[in-house]
Design an enzyme around this catalytic site. Structure first.
Site, PDB file in Angstrom:
ATOM      1  N   GLU A  47       0.384  -1.416   0.421  1.00 45.41           N
ATOM      2  CA  GLU A  47       0.007  -0.073  -0.083  1.00 45.41           C
ATOM      3  C   GLU A  47       0.933   1.327  -0.360  1.00 45.41           C
ATOM      4  O   GLU A  47       2.049   1.557   0.795  1.00 45.41           O
ATOM      5  CB  GLU A  47      -0.724  -0.312   1.414  1.00 45.41           C
ATOM      6  CG  GLU A  47      -1.534   0.864   1.218  1.00 45.41           C
ATOM      7  CD  GLU A  47      -2.751   1.425   2.394  1.00 45.41           C
ATOM      8  OE1 GLU A  47      -2.570   1.076   3.448  1.00 45.41           O
ATOM      9  OE2 GLU A  47      -4.123   1.339   1.919  1.00 45.41           O
ATOM     10  N   LYS A 122      -9.572   1.437  -2.894  1.00 46.74           N
ATOM     11  CA  LYS A 122      -9.976   1.303  -1.086  1.00 46.74           C
ATOM     12  C   LYS A 122     -11.565   1.132  -0.962  1.00 46.74           C
ATOM     13  O   LYS A 122     -11.510   2.845  -1.155  1.00 46.74           O
ATOM     14  CB  LYS A 122      -8.839   1.850  -0.602  1.00 46.74           C
ATOM     15  CG  LYS A 122      -8.825   1.224   0.898  1.00 46.74           C
ATOM     16  CD  LYS A 122      -7.792   2.096   1.848  1.00 46.74           C
ATOM     17  CE  LYS A 122      -7.390   1.579   3.206  1.00 46.74           C
ATOM     18  NZ  LYS A 122      -6.848   1.989   3.843  1.00 46.74           N
ATOM     19  N   CYS A 163      -6.097  -3.179   2.656  1.00 46.96           N
ATOM     20  CA  CYS A 163      -5.189  -2.681   3.499  1.00 46.96           C
ATOM     21  C   CYS A 163      -6.566  -3.114   4.333  1.00 46.96           C
ATOM     22  O   CYS A 163      -7.409  -3.942   5.126  1.00 46.96           O
ATOM     23  CB  CYS A 163      -4.344  -2.166   4.050  1.00 46.96           C
ATOM     24  SG  CYS A 163      -3.753  -1.612   5.432  1.00 46.96           S
TER      25      CYS A 163
HETATM   26  N1  LIG Z   1      -4.082   1.189   6.216  1.00 43.01           N
HETATM   27  C1  LIG Z   1      -4.317   1.340   7.025  1.00 43.01           C
HETATM   28  O1  LIG Z   1      -6.079   0.361   5.814  1.00 43.01           O
HETATM   29  C2  LIG Z   1      -4.765   0.612   8.041  1.00 43.01           C
HETATM   30  C3  LIG Z   1      -5.020  -0.584   8.533  1.00 43.01           C
HETATM   31  C4  LIG Z   1      -5.067  -0.595   9.987  1.00 43.01           C
HETATM   32  O2  LIG Z   1      -3.929  -0.431   9.894  1.00 43.01           O
HETATM   33  C5  LIG Z   1      -5.469  -1.462  10.843  1.00 43.01           C
HETATM   34  O3  LIG Z   1      -5.922  -1.666  12.177  1.00 43.01           O
HETATM   35  O4  LIG Z   1      -7.100  -1.588  10.066  1.00 43.01           O
END
Ligand SMILES: NC(=O)CCC(=O)C(=O)O
Length: 284
Positions: A47, A122, A163
């Protein structure tokens, strides 16, 4: 029925990234080519691999991803895929939609010929507040994507999330029910939620759906404003971690085969035991 049509080698690039986009792209290329030399057929980047990760950086680094000529990163990724002859899941990069002026956290996926196969924005923005530990509000800068992404490859179908998308099991479940053999999540967890949930979520999505799961993080940079957890990993359809890195830059490889999916689905046949008559509509 085979959902993974032929065995292949998956590589995750846990890239050391910095503030200079051109340097990040050049470093990514070196690592993608290295992965290909080691026999990888599908390569994944992390990411926000071409920029630092933070709401104050997105607009500065964002590019219009309409054509390769509109974007340094788009054209760099297309040529990385072509030069390495691999399917390339290009992590994610900040995107500026020229029509709406909205910003997105976007992943581009390329074929081994360098053709764009998919663009995933996303869907679930990373908005959390754990007092004294971490507050992060992606929605202060970004807009969410509105579409699920499934990529057709010669190995079978790949489900894609970015993520925080991993925290929403519906995406992986729908992808698996549509025949995906793997969920791939370029991701950058942090030093609070990383140790708590990164591996647990990867293993959960794998066990829920009896598919492979791959999480690809940037390497940790303690001089950056956001400290990524690292620990890029590949989990098998039984939920076992096959390969995992620590926090520094590196490559990790695994051979993915249909037999592992068949074995767990035969032994623990939850995929055919679902009771959609009882829980027809999970959104109600
Ligand atoms: N970049 C993100 O989306 C981080 C996501 C994250 O850390 C989580 O705990 O979920």
């Amino acid at each position: 029925m085979s959902i993974l049509k032929q065995p292949f080698k998956l590589a995750l690039v846990q890239l050391a990234t910095g503030a200079d986009k051109t340097t990040n792209l050049a470093r990514a290329k070196t690592k993608v080519l290295e992965a290909a030399r080691e026999g990888a057929n599908i390569v994944v980047l992390p990411e926000c691999f071409n920029s630092p990760y933070g709401t104050n950086f997105f607009s500065q680094y964002a590019e219009s991803l309409t054509t390769p000529t509109s974007s340094e990163s788009f054209s760099a990724l297309a040529s990385m895929a072509k030069e390495s002859s691999t399917y390339l899941i290009g992590g994610s990069i900040p995107e500026l939609d020229p029509a709406t002026k909205k910003l997105y956290n976007t992943s581009l996926v390329f074929s081994p010929d360098g053709e764009l196969l998919a663009k995933h924005r996303k869907i679930h923005l990373f908005d959390i507040n754990i007092p004294g530990r971490i507050r992060f509000m992606e929605s202060e800068a970004l807009s969410p994507g509105d579409n699920m992404t499934i990529v057709e490859t010669k190995y079978g179908k790949i489900g894609l999330g970015i993520c925080y998308d991993i925290r929403f099991p519906e995406l992986a479940m729908i992808a698996a029910r549509r025949g995906c053999f793997v969920m791939v999540y370029p991701g950058a967890f942090n030093m609070t939620t990383g140790p708590l949930h990164w591996s647990l979520l990867a293993r959960s999505r794998a066990v829920d759906n009896q598919i492979y799961v791959a999480l690809c993080s940037p390497a940790r940079d303690i001089n950056a404003s956001y400290h990524a957890w690292g620990h890029s990993m590949i989990v098998d359809p039984k939920g076992e971690v096959m390969k995992e890195l620590e926090d520094s830059e590196g490559l990790v490889f695994a051979n993915l085969v249909q037999e592992k999916i068949e074995e767990v689905r035969r032994e623990i046949p939850v995929t055919t035991q679902r009771r959609f008559d009882v829980y027809k509509n999970v959104a109600e």
